[in-house]
Each structure stands twice: as structure tokens, then as C-alpha cells.
Design a protein around this motif. Structure first.
Motif, PDB file in Angstrom:
ATOM      1  N   SER A  18       0.847  -0.759  -0.078  1.00  0.00           N
ATOM      2  CA  SER A  18       0.488  -0.434  -0.225  1.00  0.00           C
ATOM      3  C   SER A  18       0.663   1.286   0.051  1.00  0.00           C
ATOM      4  CB  SER A  18      -0.706   0.332   1.541  1.00  0.00           C
ATOM      5  OG  SER A  18      -0.030   0.251   2.420  1.00  0.00           O
ATOM      6  N   ASN A  19       0.313   2.643  -0.286  1.00  0.00           N
ATOM      7  CA  ASN A  19       1.538   3.621  -0.165  1.00  0.00           C
ATOM      8  C   ASN A  19       1.518   4.030   1.483  1.00  0.00           C
ATOM      9  OD1 ASN A  19      -1.474   3.892   0.294  1.00  0.00           O
ATOM     10  ND2 ASN A  19      -1.431   6.155  -0.987  1.00  0.00           N
ATOM     11  N   ASN A  20       0.773   3.186   1.916  1.00  0.00           N
ATOM     12  CA  ASN A  20       1.628   3.745   3.333  1.00  0.00           C
ATOM     13  C   ASN A  20       2.954   2.355   3.566  1.00  0.00           C
ATOM     14  OD1 ASN A  20      -0.088   5.471   4.102  1.00  0.00           O
ATOM     15  ND2 ASN A  20      -2.476   4.163   4.541  1.00  0.00           N
ATOM     16  N   GLY A  21       2.647   1.561   3.068  1.00  0.00           N
ATOM     17  CA  GLY A  21       4.033   0.738   3.085  1.00  0.00           C
ATOM     18  C   GLY A  21       3.485  -0.455   3.801  1.00  0.00           C
ATOM     19  N   VAL A  22       2.235  -1.364   3.862  1.00  0.00           N
ATOM     20  CA  VAL A  22       1.796  -2.185   4.350  1.00  0.00           C
ATOM     21  C   VAL A  22       1.766  -3.243   2.804  1.00  0.00           C
ATOM     22  CG1 VAL A  22      -0.353  -3.512   5.273  1.00  0.00           C
ATOM     23  CG2 VAL A  22      -0.098  -0.983   5.821  1.00  0.00           C
ATOM     24  N   PHE A  23       2.298  -4.110   3.275  1.00  0.00           N
ATOM     25  CA  PHE A  23       2.644  -5.399   2.387  1.00  0.00           C
ATOM     26  C   PHE A  23       1.117  -6.085   1.626  1.00  0.00           C
ATOM     27  CE2 PHE A  23       2.935 -10.004   1.469  1.00  0.00           C
ATOM     28  CZ  PHE A  23       3.472  -9.964   0.626  1.00  0.00           C
ATOM     29  N   VAL A  24       1.024  -5.982   0.978  1.00  0.00           N
ATOM     30  CA  VAL A  24      -0.501  -7.325   0.733  1.00  0.00           C
ATOM     31  C   VAL A  24       0.192  -8.070   0.375  1.00  0.00           C
ATOM     32  CG1 VAL A  24      -2.261  -6.102  -1.433  1.00  0.00           C
ATOM     33  CG2 VAL A  24      -1.342  -3.947   0.296  1.00  0.00           C
ATOM     34  N   GLY A  25       0.457  -8.264  -0.875  1.00  0.00           N
ATOM     35  CA  GLY A  25       1.001  -9.617  -1.743  1.00  0.00           C
ATOM     36  C   GLY A  25       1.904  -9.473  -2.630  1.00  0.00           C
ATOM     37  N   GLU A  26       2.119 -11.116  -3.637  1.00  0.00           N
ATOM     38  CA  GLU A  26       2.723 -10.688  -4.339  1.00  0.00           C
ATOM     39  C   GLU A  26       1.330 -11.108  -5.437  1.00  0.00           C
ATOM     40  OE1 GLU A  26       6.380 -14.308  -5.635  1.00  0.00           O
ATOM     41  OE2 GLU A  26       6.146 -13.472  -3.528  1.00  0.00           O
ATOM     42  N   VAL A  27       2.425 -10.256  -7.162  1.00  0.00           N
ATOM     43  CA  VAL A  27       1.651 -10.784  -7.923  1.00  0.00           C
ATOM     44  C   VAL A  27       2.157 -11.577  -8.398  1.00  0.00           C
ATOM     45  CG1 VAL A  27       0.940 -10.265 -10.704  1.00  0.00           C
ATOM     46  CG2 VAL A  27       1.623  -7.943  -8.400  1.00  0.00           C
ATOM     47  N   GLU A  28       0.731 -13.018  -8.676  1.00  0.00           N
ATOM     48  CA  GLU A  28       0.855 -14.272  -9.769  1.00  0.00           C
ATOM     49  C   GLU A  28       0.629 -14.094 -10.647  1.00  0.00           C
ATOM     50  OE1 GLU A  28      -0.964 -17.182  -7.406  1.00  0.00           O
ATOM     51  OE2 GLU A  28       0.680 -18.000  -5.793  1.00  0.00           O
ATOM     52  N   ASP A  29      -0.483 -13.295 -11.164  1.00  0.00           N
ATOM     53  CA  ASP A  29      -1.336 -13.304 -12.603  1.00  0.00           C
ATOM     54  C   ASP A  29      -1.460 -11.922 -12.823  1.00  0.00           C
ATOM     55  OD1 ASP A  29      -2.150 -14.527 -14.971  1.00  0.00           O
ATOM     56  OD2 ASP A  29      -3.059 -15.767 -13.912  1.00  0.00           O
ATOM     57  N   ILE A  30      -2.181 -12.181 -14.240  1.00  0.00           N
ATOM     58  CA  ILE A  30      -2.975 -10.292 -14.660  1.00  0.00           C
ATOM     59  C   ILE A  30      -3.714 -10.696 -14.762  1.00  0.00           C
ATOM     60  CG2 ILE A  30      -2.444  -8.746 -16.276  1.00  0.00           C
ATOM     61  CD1 ILE A  30       0.049  -8.944 -14.588  1.00  0.00           C
ATOM     62  N   ARG A  31      -5.114  -9.911 -14.543  1.00  0.00           N
ATOM     63  CA  ARG A  31      -6.159 -10.008 -14.815  1.00  0.00           C
ATOM     64  C   ARG A  31      -6.186  -8.370 -16.281  1.00  0.00           C
ATOM     65  NH1 ARG A  31     -12.029  -9.509 -12.061  1.00  0.00           N
ATOM     66  NH2 ARG A  31     -13.446 -10.934 -13.451  1.00  0.00           N
ATOM     67  N   LEU A  32      -6.526  -9.454 -18.022  1.00  0.00           N
ATOM     68  CA  LEU A  32      -7.392  -8.320 -19.115  1.00  0.00           C
ATOM     69  C   LEU A  32      -8.374  -8.744 -19.555  1.00  0.00           C
ATOM     70  CD1 LEU A  32      -3.976  -9.926 -20.921  1.00  0.00           C
ATOM     71  CD2 LEU A  32      -4.027  -7.760 -19.382  1.00  0.00           C
ATOM     72  N   GLY A  45      -0.956 -13.988  -4.387  1.00  0.00           N
ATOM     73  CA  GLY A  45      -1.080 -14.841  -3.816  1.00  0.00           C
ATOM     74  C   GLY A  45      -0.187 -14.154  -2.975  1.00  0.00           C
ATOM     75  N   THR A  46       0.789 -15.484  -2.052  1.00  0.00           N
ATOM     76  CA  THR A  46       1.490 -15.162  -1.052  1.00  0.00           C
ATOM     77  C   THR A  46       0.765 -13.816  -0.147  1.00  0.00           C
ATOM     78  OG1 THR A  46       3.603 -15.480  -2.206  1.00  0.00           O
ATOM     79  CG2 THR A  46       3.581 -15.013   0.083  1.00  0.00           C
ATOM     80  N   VAL A  47      -0.561 -13.879   0.143  1.00  0.00           N
ATOM     81  CA  VAL A  47      -1.433 -11.952   0.843  1.00  0.00           C
ATOM     82  C   VAL A  47      -0.643 -12.252   1.762  1.00  0.00           C
ATOM     83  CG1 VAL A  47      -3.254 -12.637  -0.890  1.00  0.00           C
ATOM     84  CG2 VAL A  47      -4.034 -13.094   1.286  1.00  0.00           C
ATOM     85  N   ASN A  48      -1.468 -10.942   2.631  1.00  0.00           N
ATOM     86  CA  ASN A  48      -0.957 -10.668   4.343  1.00  0.00           C
ATOM     87  C   ASN A  48      -2.407 -10.876   4.479  1.00  0.00           C
ATOM     88  OD1 ASN A  48      -0.803  -9.073   6.194  1.00  0.00           O
ATOM     89  ND2 ASN A  48      -0.410  -7.126   5.696  1.00  0.00           N
ATOM     90  N   HIS A  49      -2.132 -11.982   5.240  1.00  0.00           N
ATOM     91  CA  HIS A  49      -3.622 -12.772   6.045  1.00  0.00           C
ATOM     92  C   HIS A  49      -4.374 -11.738   7.081  1.00  0.00           C
ATOM     93  CE1 HIS A  49      -2.767 -16.189   4.476  1.00  0.00           C
ATOM     94  NE2 HIS A  49      -1.697 -15.774   4.437  1.00  0.00           N
ATOM     95  N   LYS A  60      -6.781 -19.183  -1.956  1.00  0.00           N
ATOM     96  CA  LYS A  60      -5.724 -19.123  -2.297  1.00  0.00           C
ATOM     97  C   LYS A  60      -4.994 -17.562  -2.873  1.00  0.00           C
ATOM     98  CE  LYS A  60      -5.264 -23.313  -3.494  1.00  0.00           C
ATOM     99  NZ  LYS A  60      -5.073 -24.797  -4.576  1.00  0.00           N
ATOM    100  N   GLY A  61      -5.964 -16.533  -2.666  1.00  0.00           N
ATOM    101  CA  GLY A  61      -5.452 -15.282  -2.704  1.00  0.00           C
ATOM    102  C   GLY A  61      -6.289 -14.720  -3.427  1.00  0.00           C
ATOM    103  N   VAL A  62      -6.371 -13.426  -4.406  1.00  0.00           N
ATOM    104  CA  VAL A  62      -7.476 -12.518  -4.198  1.00  0.00           C
ATOM    105  C   VAL A  62      -7.027 -11.307  -5.359  1.00  0.00           C
ATOM    106  CG1 VAL A  62      -8.098 -11.613  -1.685  1.00  0.00           C
ATOM    107  CG2 VAL A  62      -5.906  -9.911  -2.608  1.00  0.00           C
ATOM    108  N   ILE A  63      -7.969 -11.045  -5.949  1.00  0.00           N
ATOM    109  CA  ILE A  63      -7.719 -10.263  -7.379  1.00  0.00           C
ATOM    110  C   ILE A  63      -7.688  -8.851  -6.464  1.00  0.00           C
ATOM    111  CG2 ILE A  63      -8.547  -9.272  -9.891  1.00  0.00           C
ATOM    112  CD1 ILE A  63      -9.307 -12.421 -10.397  1.00  0.00           C
TER     113      ILE A  63
END
Length: 95
Positions: A18-32, A45-49, A60-63
Motif C-alpha cells: 500500500s502507499n502506507n508501506g503495508v505488504f499486500v501480496g505478490e503478483v501471481e497473474d494479471i487479469r485482462l 497470492g502470498t497475501v497479507n493475512h 488461495k489469493g485475491v484479485i
């Protein structure tokens, strides 16, 4: 100064904060949207629980919508709106 276009696949594997420096997750794929040829979301994936557990339970993740992206570099910065997704009932009251 013109920016050099990059492959959209270069986003895969980048960490999202986030723009506040909080880890949100890691990009696993792109939605087009192939009809309009635009990116509509980032599959994380690997989201901040702490941010998502109350909402994704067995997932397993979020979009997240691509409109939340503020900047892309070595990491991806998104609006702090993701931090507001926390369940207010589970947050601790200030001391």
C-alpha cells in the motif's frame, strides 16, 4: 521524457505494497479485458493475512482492481484502500 513500454508479464512476481508501506501480496497473474486490451486486475497470492483473512477464508489469493495501482517499479504501490478492508470488529481498540 518518454517512458519505455514494458511487457505486462514483468509484473508477475513483484511484491505489492500500500502507499502506507503495508505488504499486500505478490503478483501471481494479471487479469485482462481482451476486448479493450487493458489490464483490469492483479491476481495476488502470498497475501497479507492480516488484511484478507476475514474475507478469503479458503481462497488461495485475491484479485485487486488495477485502478487501485498508483505506481509500478521494483514493487507495485496500491492505494491504501486495501488497508480499509480489515474487519473493524477484529481490530484492537486504541489504548
Amino acid at each position: 521524457m518518454e517512458s519505455v513500454p514494458q511487457e505486462i508479464t514483468s509484473l508477475v512476481g513483484r511484491e505489492v505494497y500500500s502507499n502506507n508501506g503495508v505488504f499486500v501480496g505478490e503478483v501471481e497473474d494479471i487479469r485482462l479485458d481482451l476486448d479493450q486490451e487493458v489490464v483490469t486486475g492483479l491476481a495476488l497470492g502470498t497475501v497479507n493475512h492480516d488484511l484478507f483473512d476475514s474475507r478469503i477464508e479458503d481462497s488461495k489469493g485475491v484479485i485487486i482492481p488495477y485502478r487501485w495501482v498508483r505506481a509500478v517499479g521494483d514493487i507495485v504501490l496500491v492505494n491504501d484502500i486495501v488497508e480499509r478492508l480489515r474487519d473493524p470488529e477484529t481490530e484492537e481498540a486504541p489504548a
